[in-house]
Design a protein around this motif. Structure first.
Motif, mmCIF file in Angstrom:
data_model
loop_
_atom_site.group_PDB
_atom_site.id
_atom_site.type_symbol
_atom_site.label_atom_id
_atom_site.label_comp_id
_atom_site.label_asym_id
_atom_site.label_seq_id
_atom_site.Cartn_x
_atom_site.Cartn_y
_atom_site.Cartn_z
ATOM 1 N N LEU A 1 0.815 -1.212 0.000
ATOM 2 C CA LEU A 1 0.000 0.000 0.000
ATOM 3 C C LEU A 1 0.850 1.263 0.000
ATOM 4 N N ASP A 2 1.941 1.264 0.750
ATOM 5 C CA ASP A 2 2.789 2.453 0.844
ATOM 6 C C ASP A 2 3.955 2.438 -0.132
ATOM 7 N N ASP A 3 4.041 1.430 -1.005
ATOM 8 C CA ASP A 3 5.088 1.360 -2.034
ATOM 9 C C ASP A 3 6.480 1.448 -1.428
ATOM 10 N N GLN A 4 6.821 0.511 -0.550
ATOM 11 C CA GLN A 4 8.140 0.526 0.050
ATOM 12 C C GLN A 4 8.467 -0.849 0.630
ATOM 13 N N PHE A 5 9.738 -1.052 0.907
ATOM 14 C CA PHE A 5 10.209 -2.227 1.638
ATOM 15 C C PHE A 5 11.422 -1.805 2.460
ATOM 16 N N SER A 6 11.827 -2.632 3.399
ATOM 17 C CA SER A 6 12.962 -2.337 4.272
ATOM 18 C C SER A 6 14.072 -3.336 4.005
ATOM 19 N N ILE A 7 15.320 -2.877 4.139
ATOM 20 C CA ILE A 7 16.473 -3.725 3.863
ATOM 21 C C ILE A 7 17.593 -3.382 4.838
ATOM 22 N N GLU A 8 18.359 -4.393 5.209
ATOM 23 C CA GLU A 8 19.577 -4.241 5.985
ATOM 24 C C GLU A 8 20.700 -4.894 5.193
ATOM 25 N N LEU A 9 21.839 -4.208 5.088
ATOM 26 C CA LEU A 9 22.937 -4.728 4.275
ATOM 27 C C LEU A 9 24.272 -4.169 4.742
ATOM 28 N N LEU A 10 25.326 -4.834 4.278
ATOM 29 C CA LEU A 10 26.694 -4.359 4.435
ATOM 30 C C LEU A 10 27.164 -3.832 3.094
ATOM 31 N N LEU A 11 27.694 -2.624 3.068
ATOM 32 C CA LEU A 11 28.191 -1.996 1.846
ATOM 33 C C LEU A 11 29.667 -1.710 2.010
ATOM 34 N N TRP A 12 30.462 -2.134 1.023
ATOM 35 C CA TRP A 12 31.887 -1.838 1.051
ATOM 36 C C TRP A 12 32.289 -1.031 -0.178
ATOM 37 N N VAL B 1 13.092 1.593 1.539
ATOM 38 C CA VAL B 1 13.349 1.880 0.128
ATOM 39 C C VAL B 1 12.025 2.026 -0.603
ATOM 40 N N VAL B 2 11.962 3.018 -1.490
ATOM 41 C CA VAL B 2 10.767 3.233 -2.302
ATOM 42 C C VAL B 2 10.709 2.168 -3.394
ATOM 43 N N LYS B 3 9.550 1.541 -3.555
ATOM 44 C CA LYS B 3 9.344 0.540 -4.594
ATOM 45 C C LYS B 3 7.940 0.693 -5.157
ATOM 46 N N ARG B 4 7.843 1.022 -6.455
ATOM 47 C CA ARG B 4 6.547 1.129 -7.119
ATOM 48 C C ARG B 4 6.146 -0.263 -7.593
ATOM 49 N N TRP B 5 5.257 -0.897 -6.853
ATOM 50 C CA TRP B 5 4.870 -2.271 -7.169
ATOM 51 C C TRP B 5 3.993 -2.329 -8.412
ATOM 52 N N GLN B 6 4.247 -3.304 -9.255
ATOM 53 C CA GLN B 6 3.421 -3.574 -10.437
ATOM 54 C C GLN B 6 2.529 -4.769 -10.109
ATOM 55 N N LEU B 7 1.248 -4.497 -9.815
ATOM 56 C CA LEU B 7 0.364 -5.526 -9.263
ATOM 57 C C LEU B 7 -0.808 -5.864 -10.176
ATOM 58 N N SER B 8 -0.728 -5.523 -11.452
ATOM 59 C CA SER B 8 -1.834 -5.869 -12.350
ATOM 60 C C SER B 8 -1.947 -7.378 -12.548
ATOM 61 N N ARG B 9 -0.854 -8.140 -12.294
ATOM 62 C CA ARG B 9 -0.869 -9.597 -12.431
ATOM 63 C C ARG B 9 -1.002 -10.312 -11.084
ATOM 64 N N TYR B 10 -1.223 -9.576 -10.011
ATOM 65 C CA TYR B 10 -1.318 -10.183 -8.682
ATOM 66 C C TYR B 10 -2.359 -11.309 -8.671
ATOM 67 N N PRO B 11 -2.075 -12.480 -8.077
ATOM 68 C CA PRO B 11 -0.870 -12.868 -7.332
ATOM 69 C C PRO B 11 0.157 -13.627 -8.179
ATOM 70 N N PHE B 12 0.184 -13.390 -9.485
ATOM 71 C CA PHE B 12 1.138 -14.058 -10.372
ATOM 72 C C PHE B 12 2.238 -13.079 -10.812
ATOM 73 N N ASP B 13 2.587 -12.134 -9.941
ATOM 74 C CA ASP B 13 3.481 -11.053 -10.324
ATOM 75 C C ASP B 13 4.924 -11.354 -9.944
ATOM 76 N N ASP B 14 5.847 -10.759 -10.694
ATOM 77 C CA ASP B 14 7.269 -10.728 -10.379
ATOM 78 C C ASP B 14 7.654 -9.273 -10.105
ATOM 79 N N GLN B 15 8.570 -9.079 -9.173
ATOM 80 C CA GLN B 15 9.004 -7.739 -8.805
ATOM 81 C C GLN B 15 10.530 -7.677 -8.824
ATOM 82 N N ILE B 16 11.060 -6.458 -8.903
ATOM 83 C CA ILE B 16 12.506 -6.220 -8.829
ATOM 84 C C ILE B 16 12.750 -5.216 -7.708
ATOM 85 N N LEU B 17 13.467 -5.660 -6.694
ATOM 86 C CA LEU B 17 13.861 -4.776 -5.595
ATOM 87 C C LEU B 17 15.163 -4.102 -5.999
#
Length: 353
Positions: free
Chosen positions: A81-92, A143-159
């Motif tokens: 609903l809010d077009d986002q996800f959360s991530i934790e990572l190590l960056l070098w 992180v902001v993510k504009r979800w493409q949900l016209s194929r839900y629940p058969f959708d693929d996403q790219i984070l």
């Protein structure tokens, strides 16, 4: 006797008319003598400006290289609903220039969400290596993510994660690490999703504004150097069928029962309408409006058209045809249930992306 000459006369007239039309079309298509090519030659030559080359837009290759790599440890809060996800990572980072000019401390997650302490770049350690200055950061961000949900629940996403410097005009040669620039922790699991092979590449972000600075003569568009990390994920669609579409299944079952039971059909059909409508309201409360225009909207339409088919067929067979042709009415009553099931199943299979 007169039919033969009359037919030949009309045939000759038709051929003559066709020849006249062909001649007229050829005359209209012929170039006009009033517009010789000398008029075009008399115009002054136009000097076309060549498009900006890649060397003009690309960052200067003489700049020291800042290589970036990430190691994702956790992904959570996939909020549709809010077009986002959360991530934790190590960056070098690996800076190949002078240690005093290391710009890695100015890196930021461009498509991240800055809200209080949500996004954090925490330095972990820094070392001087033969290849340059190596720095390790721990990052936690939404992180902001504009979800493409016209194929839900058969959708693929790219984070996607896109990193750049705080100063969008600072010249820097950003690149990804040559060996395994994007690594996913083996213990990272996303319930309901399959993780696919990640990718990393150097990119740029076009700035469609001069930011108050007159653009240089050789640069048509200002570009901010960035690096992008993409993680494709695929939804496990079967996990969402029962909890999200139970109301539609109940509506189809109630329609089948109304065709098998001769009494209380109105109550069953009304219950089917309420069940289908309630399921649509439930999904609309959990997904954005864009999801309603795809598979879910088509499924809702098929379910309601099936209910109308049951109501109309039952009314016509039991109250109209039964009094005129009882034999035809009995035959149609027998095939009504199989036809409804077949039409519903074929419609659902047809709209599955």
């Amino acid at each position: 006797m007169a039919a033969g000459p009359r037919r030949r006369r009309w045939l000759l007239l038709g051929v003559l008319f066709a020849l006249v039309m062909a001649l007229l079309v050829s005359v209209l298509r012929a170039p006009s003598p009033e517009q010789p090519e000398l008029v075009i030659d008399a115009l002054p030559p136009i000097e076309w400006s060549s498009p900006p080359s890649k060397e003009t837009i690309a960052p200067d290759q003489d700049l020291p290289r800042l290589a970036v790599g990430v190691y994702a440890t956790n992904i959570s809060n996939l909020d549709l609903l809010d077009d986002q996800f959360s991530i934790e990572l190590l960056l070098w980072t690996l800076w190949e220039g002078e240690p005093s000019a290391d710009p890695s401390g100015q890196l930021r997650l461009i498509n991240g969400i800055y809200d209080g302490d949500i996004q954090r770049f925490q330095p972990v350690r820094q070392e001087q290596r033969p290849g340059g200055v190596w720095t390790l950061y721990r990052i936690r961000s939404a992180v902001v993510k504009r979800w493409q949900l016209s194929r839900y629940p058969f959708d693929d996403q790219i984070l996607q994660l896109q990193f750049g410097l705080d100063d969008p005009l600072q010249p820097v040669r950003l690149d990804v690490e040559e060996d395994h620039p994007f690594v996913i922790s083996p213990g990272l699991l996303l319930p309901g999703w399959r993780l696919k092979e990640p990718s990393a590449y150097a990119s740029s972000l076009s700035l469609m504004s001069d930011l108050g600075i007159p653009p240089a003569a050789e640069k048509a568009v200002r570009r901010q150097p960035t690096v992008s990390f993409d993680l494709p994920i695929q939804r496990r669609s079967l996990l969402y069928v029962a909890p999200d579409f139970l109301g539609y299944m109940l509506a189809v079952g109630l329609c089948c029962m109304s065709l098998m039971i001769t009494r209380s059909r109105d109550d069953l059909i009304l219950a089917a309408v309420v069940s289908a409508g309630g399921n649509y309201v439930f999904i609309a409360g959990n997904l954005p409006v864009t999801a309603m225009t795809g598979f879910i909207g088509n499924l809702q339409l098929i379910v309601f058209l099936g209910i109308l088919y049951v109501v109309a067929a039952d009314e016509i067979i039991d109250h109209h045809l039964s009094s005129y042709t009882p034999r035809v009415s009995n035959l149609l009553r027998v095939i009504l249930l199989p036809s409804y099931i077949a039409i519903t199943v074929l419609g659902i299979v047809w709209i599955i992306p």
